[in-house]
Design an enzyme around this catalytic site. Structure first.
Site, mmCIF file in Angstrom:
data_model
loop_
_atom_site.group_PDB
_atom_site.id
_atom_site.type_symbol
_atom_site.label_atom_id
_atom_site.label_comp_id
_atom_site.label_asym_id
_atom_site.label_seq_id
_atom_site.Cartn_x
_atom_site.Cartn_y
_atom_site.Cartn_z
ATOM 1 N N HIS A 55 0.701 -1.296 0.038
ATOM 2 C CA HIS A 55 -0.082 0.006 -0.149
ATOM 3 C C HIS A 55 0.775 1.401 -0.030
ATOM 4 O O HIS A 55 2.120 1.267 0.095
ATOM 5 C CB HIS A 55 -1.010 -0.016 1.204
ATOM 6 C CG HIS A 55 -0.454 0.065 2.485
ATOM 7 N ND1 HIS A 55 0.395 -0.709 3.144
ATOM 8 C CD2 HIS A 55 -0.515 1.097 3.397
ATOM 9 C CE1 HIS A 55 0.731 -0.399 4.184
ATOM 10 N NE2 HIS A 55 0.172 0.444 4.673
ATOM 11 N N HIS A 57 1.089 3.817 1.883
ATOM 12 C CA HIS A 57 1.751 4.740 2.863
ATOM 13 C C HIS A 57 3.419 4.656 2.816
ATOM 14 O O HIS A 57 3.971 4.021 2.566
ATOM 15 C CB HIS A 57 1.315 4.048 4.244
ATOM 16 C CG HIS A 57 0.062 4.236 4.708
ATOM 17 N ND1 HIS A 57 -0.666 3.622 5.400
ATOM 18 C CD2 HIS A 57 -0.868 5.401 4.092
ATOM 19 C CE1 HIS A 57 -1.932 4.125 5.647
ATOM 20 N NE2 HIS A 57 -1.807 5.015 4.845
ATOM 21 N N ASP A 59 5.541 4.821 5.187
ATOM 22 C CA ASP A 59 6.474 3.874 5.935
ATOM 23 C C ASP A 59 6.801 2.395 5.066
ATOM 24 O O ASP A 59 7.336 1.512 5.566
ATOM 25 C CB ASP A 59 6.333 3.371 7.340
ATOM 26 C CG ASP A 59 4.561 3.120 7.304
ATOM 27 O OD1 ASP A 59 3.899 3.679 6.590
ATOM 28 O OD2 ASP A 59 4.387 2.145 8.214
ATOM 29 N N HIS A 60 6.218 2.461 3.910
ATOM 30 C CA HIS A 60 5.990 0.999 3.276
ATOM 31 C C HIS A 60 6.658 1.528 1.815
ATOM 32 O O HIS A 60 7.097 0.408 0.998
ATOM 33 C CB HIS A 60 4.756 0.497 2.777
ATOM 34 C CG HIS A 60 4.151 0.124 4.308
ATOM 35 N ND1 HIS A 60 3.921 -1.093 4.793
ATOM 36 C CD2 HIS A 60 3.895 0.806 5.294
ATOM 37 C CE1 HIS A 60 3.636 -1.082 5.877
ATOM 38 N NE2 HIS A 60 3.297 -0.176 6.350
ATOM 39 N N HIS A 114 -7.502 -0.905 5.806
ATOM 40 C CA HIS A 114 -6.523 0.090 6.208
ATOM 41 C C HIS A 114 -6.482 1.230 5.236
ATOM 42 O O HIS A 114 -6.403 2.235 5.492
ATOM 43 C CB HIS A 114 -5.202 -0.663 6.454
ATOM 44 C CG HIS A 114 -4.180 0.245 6.890
ATOM 45 N ND1 HIS A 114 -4.075 0.657 7.992
ATOM 46 C CD2 HIS A 114 -3.001 0.594 6.216
ATOM 47 C CE1 HIS A 114 -2.663 1.497 8.232
ATOM 48 N NE2 HIS A 114 -2.113 1.304 7.054
ATOM 49 N N ASP A 133 -0.133 -3.828 6.025
ATOM 50 C CA ASP A 133 -0.928 -3.362 7.559
ATOM 51 C C ASP A 133 -2.234 -3.669 7.667
ATOM 52 O O ASP A 133 -3.038 -3.276 8.182
ATOM 53 C CB ASP A 133 -0.753 -1.871 7.637
ATOM 54 C CG ASP A 133 0.658 -1.519 7.874
ATOM 55 O OD1 ASP A 133 1.739 -2.000 8.058
ATOM 56 O OD2 ASP A 133 0.779 -0.264 7.502
ATOM 57 N N HIS A 171 4.717 -4.377 10.391
ATOM 58 C CA HIS A 171 5.087 -4.078 11.684
ATOM 59 C C HIS A 171 5.546 -4.772 12.632
ATOM 60 O O HIS A 171 4.766 -5.924 12.968
ATOM 61 C CB HIS A 171 4.109 -2.958 12.152
ATOM 62 C CG HIS A 171 4.051 -1.532 11.378
ATOM 63 N ND1 HIS A 171 4.791 -0.499 11.570
ATOM 64 C CD2 HIS A 171 3.132 -1.246 10.295
ATOM 65 C CE1 HIS A 171 4.483 0.437 10.658
ATOM 66 N NE2 HIS A 171 3.280 -0.127 9.759
#
Ligand code: ZN
Ligand code: FE
Length: 242
Positions: A55, A57, A59-60, A114, A133, A171
């Site tokens: 996805h 975001h 942090d990915h 999410h 996530d 995570h």
């Protein structure tokens, strides 16, 4: 054992997943940071075939551009429906498609909840699912763009995978998830055992993941919720849990 996986820590508590095929093929999933991803690929032989994205975001995906510059041959794979907010894709896929890697085929599973465009990749051969996530050990992703109903359905799709499937999530949340999960099912022996195991793994400096679908079905209250109303109630309680 067609595909093997390894968790590569990055940022605060994210995992990049390193996948290896039987003939030295290498892929990574969700490089939220380039440095650790590049180091892991170098250690694995210095050739990168694919970059899977679950996805959009940061942090990915924040490391994708730099990893791609270092390994220009790597194909970036992501959801076509989210292409407008993902790094440039070499392979735009849709739920129901399969993507080849390491001699096996990964099925693309629709996992809205999410985010609207979140997908998971299931490698039946190696019994591996890359789920970003959506599903965490003892938890699930927050409903940022999707409804409880969508997330419930996404989790159901993951729950239906073979029990031995390795759950490669985005995570390291297991210990804090365990604290909440125990308020939902204080008498669940599998959950209590898993909470102890996670504590020991973290104390030893090891990741608590991958977990398995079987273990999550036994211990994860979000996956165990019998209906969407129950799921929505648990999800809301977690959002307010300190
Ligand atoms: Zn996310
Ligand atoms: Fe994330």
């Amino acid at each position: 054992m067609a595909i093997t996986v390894e968790a590569v820590p990055c940022l605060e508590d994210n995992y990049i997943w390193l996948l290896r095929g039987p003939r030295g093929e290498v892929a990574i999933c969700d490089p939220g940071e380039a440095g650790p991803a590049i180091a892991a690929v170098e250690k694995a032989g210095g050739q990168l075939d694919m970059i899977f994205i679950t996805h959009h975001h940061g942090d990915h995906v924040a490391g994708v551009a730099e990893v791609k510059r270092r390994f220009p041959g790597a194909k970036v794979v992501g959801n076509k429906a989210d292409a407008h907010r993902l790094p440039p894709l070499d392979l735009a896929v849709s739920p129901g498609d399969t993507v080849g890697f390491g001699g096996s085929a990964a099925a693309v599973i629709d996992c809205p909840g999410h985010t609207r465009g979140e997908i998971s990749y299931h490698f039946a051969d190696g019994a591996v699912v890359l789920c970003g996530d959506t599903l965490f050990s003892l938890g699930c992703g927050r409903l940022i763009e999707g409804t409880a109903e969508e997330m419930f359905r996404s989790l159901r799709a993951l729950a239906a995978l073979p029990p031995e499937t390795l759950v490669c999530c985005g995570h390291e949340y297991t210990e804090s998830n365990a604290r909440f999960a125990l308020t939902v099912e204080p008498d669940n022996a599998a959950l209590r055992a898993r909470a102890e195991e996670a504590k020991a793994q973290r104390a030893a400096g090891r990741p608590t993941v991958p977990t398995t679908i079987a273990q999550e079905l036994a211990a994860n209250p979000f996956l165990r919720a019998p209906d969407v109303a129950t799921f929505a109630r648990i999800r809301a309680a977690k959002d307010n849990f300190r």
